[in-house]
Enzyme design. Structure first.
Site, PDB file in Angstrom:
ATOM      1  N   TRP A 126       0.864  -1.348   0.127  1.00 49.91           N
ATOM      2  CA  TRP A 126      -0.091  -0.032   0.046  1.00 49.91           C
ATOM      3  C   TRP A 126       0.904   1.153   0.141  1.00 49.91           C
ATOM      4  CZ3 TRP A 126      -4.505  -0.741  -2.075  1.00 49.91           C
ATOM      5  CH2 TRP A 126      -4.995  -2.018  -1.892  1.00 49.91           C
ATOM      6  N   ASP A 183      -1.414   6.928   6.096  1.00 50.32           N
ATOM      7  CA  ASP A 183      -2.512   6.007   5.575  1.00 50.32           C
ATOM      8  C   ASP A 183      -2.801   5.085   6.701  1.00 50.32           C
ATOM      9  OD1 ASP A 183      -4.118   4.238   4.707  1.00 50.32           O
ATOM     10  OD2 ASP A 183      -2.963   3.659   3.017  1.00 50.32           O
ATOM     11  N   LYS A 216     -12.636  -1.061   7.019  1.00 51.37           N
ATOM     12  CA  LYS A 216     -11.974  -2.035   7.871  1.00 51.37           C
ATOM     13  C   LYS A 216     -12.649  -2.016   9.210  1.00 51.37           C
ATOM     14  CE  LYS A 216      -8.499  -1.763   4.545  1.00 51.37           C
ATOM     15  NZ  LYS A 216      -9.036  -2.868   3.484  1.00 51.37           N
TER      16      LYS A 216
HETATM   17  N1  PMP Z   1      -4.304   1.793   1.938  1.00 52.72           N
HETATM   18  C1  PMP Z   1      -4.579   0.606   2.764  1.00 52.72           C
HETATM   19  C2  PMP Z   1      -3.444   0.405   3.998  1.00 52.72           C
HETATM   20  C3  PMP Z   1      -5.509  -0.408   2.387  1.00 52.72           C
HETATM   21  O1  PMP Z   1      -5.359  -1.613   3.163  1.00 52.72           O
HETATM   22  C4  PMP Z   1      -6.254  -0.285   1.431  1.00 52.72           C
HETATM   23  C5  PMP Z   1      -7.119  -1.215   1.037  1.00 52.72           C
HETATM   24  N2  PMP Z   1      -7.133  -2.583   1.341  1.00 52.72           N
HETATM   25  C6  PMP Z   1      -6.043   0.750   0.539  1.00 52.72           C
HETATM   26  C7  PMP Z   1      -5.021   1.578   0.960  1.00 52.72           C
HETATM   27  C8  PMP Z   1      -6.984   1.042  -0.783  1.00 52.72           C
HETATM   28  O2  PMP Z   1      -7.951   1.526   0.118  1.00 52.72           O
HETATM   29  P1  PMP Z   1      -9.467   1.593  -1.042  1.00 52.72           P
HETATM   30  O3  PMP Z   1      -9.807   0.295  -1.450  1.00 52.72           O
HETATM   31  O4  PMP Z   1     -10.376   2.373   0.024  1.00 52.72           O
HETATM   32  O5  PMP Z   1      -9.052   2.653  -1.967  1.00 52.72           O
END
Ligand code: PMP
Length: 362
Positions: free
Chosen positions: A104, A173, A197
């Site tokens: 991520w 994030d 989450k």
């Molecule tokens: N950052 C993290 C740490 C994530 O776990 C996720 C999704 N699993 C995202 C970003 C992307 O999130 P989204 O699907 O809401 O765009």
């Protein structure tokens, strides 16, 4: 009504929600607050919805002890849109730093690089994203220093914030460990998190931003990408994801009622410890992905001796209503996500299943 048989839900996101929240949403579905309509059917400019979004904000402020010089935004586009919005608003013509401890963080860095200058101040890819960096090569002039407090796929979580050079705002994030423990918001310039989450359903992303940083937003950004405009309009410039915001508000209320983030953190530690202990006492049958000091309290990826056993593990678990344990395709193996709303009984059920599986297949 017969009692609902809930699954043991280890999904990584969208993920388990508190039963009490779902029950309240169900009870209010047909007639929200005496309106004779559901919350989905009323104007986002009505006083009923205004109370919902304002209460959600107040409760989040209480939970995280957010200082008054921070704005809270409820946005759309997921955390992924924040990968782009963040540099668009905060970087101006400078360069931004990223601490990369998993997929991520890497995605956030790549997205920022499409639009301007961004570099890795640390990157733990060489050890397979199993660790936390011990040192940073941080740019003292960076527009901000970004890190991912919990890497959802690799199960690597910071227990304290990386240190940004003086004057460089720290950006986080926090998608997968949002409101899972107390943090000191005043250490941060900006925190963002997709809700799906710990905080609610998909469809809403929460951004907490220090007011002075909003002055960096360039004048020519499209409105929906402009933090300053969205903040000036209290997240109501256009129609917000009202149902998602409503559920997020119920989750914040639930978290407060439980005793707040210190209590939630304690529960999360207890649940995660049950699973890690089972891994550690398995004599190598189960092998955790992350190094011990980097272990996440939210996502626990682990391997078994063979891929066949991993497939059997996930299949047999599903039969016993332990759901969502198949690991992410990039890491493989098994991943147990044990978010705030996962009941202790589910963590115990997983421990018992793991022990039994090892006994019969080990
Ligand atoms: N950052 C993290 C740490 C994530 O776990 C996720 C999704 N699993 C995202 C970003 C992307 O999130 P989204 O699907 O809401 O765009």
């Amino acid at each position: 009504m017969s009692e609902v048989k809930r699954a043991h839900n280890f999904n990584a996101g969208p993920a388990v929600l508190p039963l009490e929240v779902l029950q309240q949403a169900q009870a209010e579905m047909l007639d929200f607050n005496g309106t004779g309509m559901s919350i989905m059917e009323i104007s986002h400019r009505s006083k009923d919805f205004e109370a919902v979004i304002q209460t959600a904000e107040t409760n989040l402020r209480d939970l995280l002890n957010i200082p008054t010089n921070y704005k809270i935004l409820f946005l759309q586009g997921g955390a992924t849109l924040q990968f782009a919005m963040l540099p668009m608003n905060l970087r101006a013509s400078g360069s931004a730093d990223y601490v990369v401890t998993g997929v991520w963080g890497q995605s956030a860095l790549k997205e920022a690089q499409k639009l301007g200058a961004a570099r890795a101040a640390a990157n733990t890819e060489k050890d397979g994203f199993t660790s936390l960096p011990t040192t940073l090569d941080a740019d003292p002039n960076a527009a901000y220093l970004h890190f991912t407090s919990n890497e959802t796929i690799h199960g690597v979580e910071f227990t304290s914030e990386p240190e940004a050079p003086s004057g460089v705002p720290l950006v986080c994030d926090a998608s997968s460990d949002f409101i899972s423990r107390p943090i000191d918001v005043s250490k941060y310039g900006l925190i963002y998190a997709g809700a799906q989450k710990n905080a609610g359903p998909s469809g809403v992303t929460i951004v907490i931003v220090r007011e002075d940083l909003l002055e960096r937003t360039p004048a020519n950004l499209p409105i929906m990408l402009d933090y300053r405009k969205l903040a000036e309009n209290q997240s109501l410039y256009n129609t917000p994801p009202s149902y998602s915001i409503y559920i997020v508000g119920l989750v914040f209320q639930w978290a407060k009622k439980l005793g707040g983030l210190a209590e939630i953190h304690k529960r999360n530690q207890e649940k995660a410890a049950l699973v890690y202990k089972t891994i550690d006492e398995s004599g190598g049958f189960y092998r955790g992905h992350a190094q011990t000091n980097a272990r996440s309290l939210m996502n626990i990826p682990f391997r078994l001796p063979t891929e066949e056993l991993e497939t059997d593990f996930a299949k047999e678990a599903t039969k016993q209503r332990l759901i969502g344990l198949k690991g992410h395709r990039s890491v493989g193996g098994i991943r147990a996500s044990v978010y705030n709303a996962l009941p202790l009984e589910s963590a115990k059920a997983l421990r018992d299943f793991m022990q039994e599986f090892q006994r019969t297949h080990g």
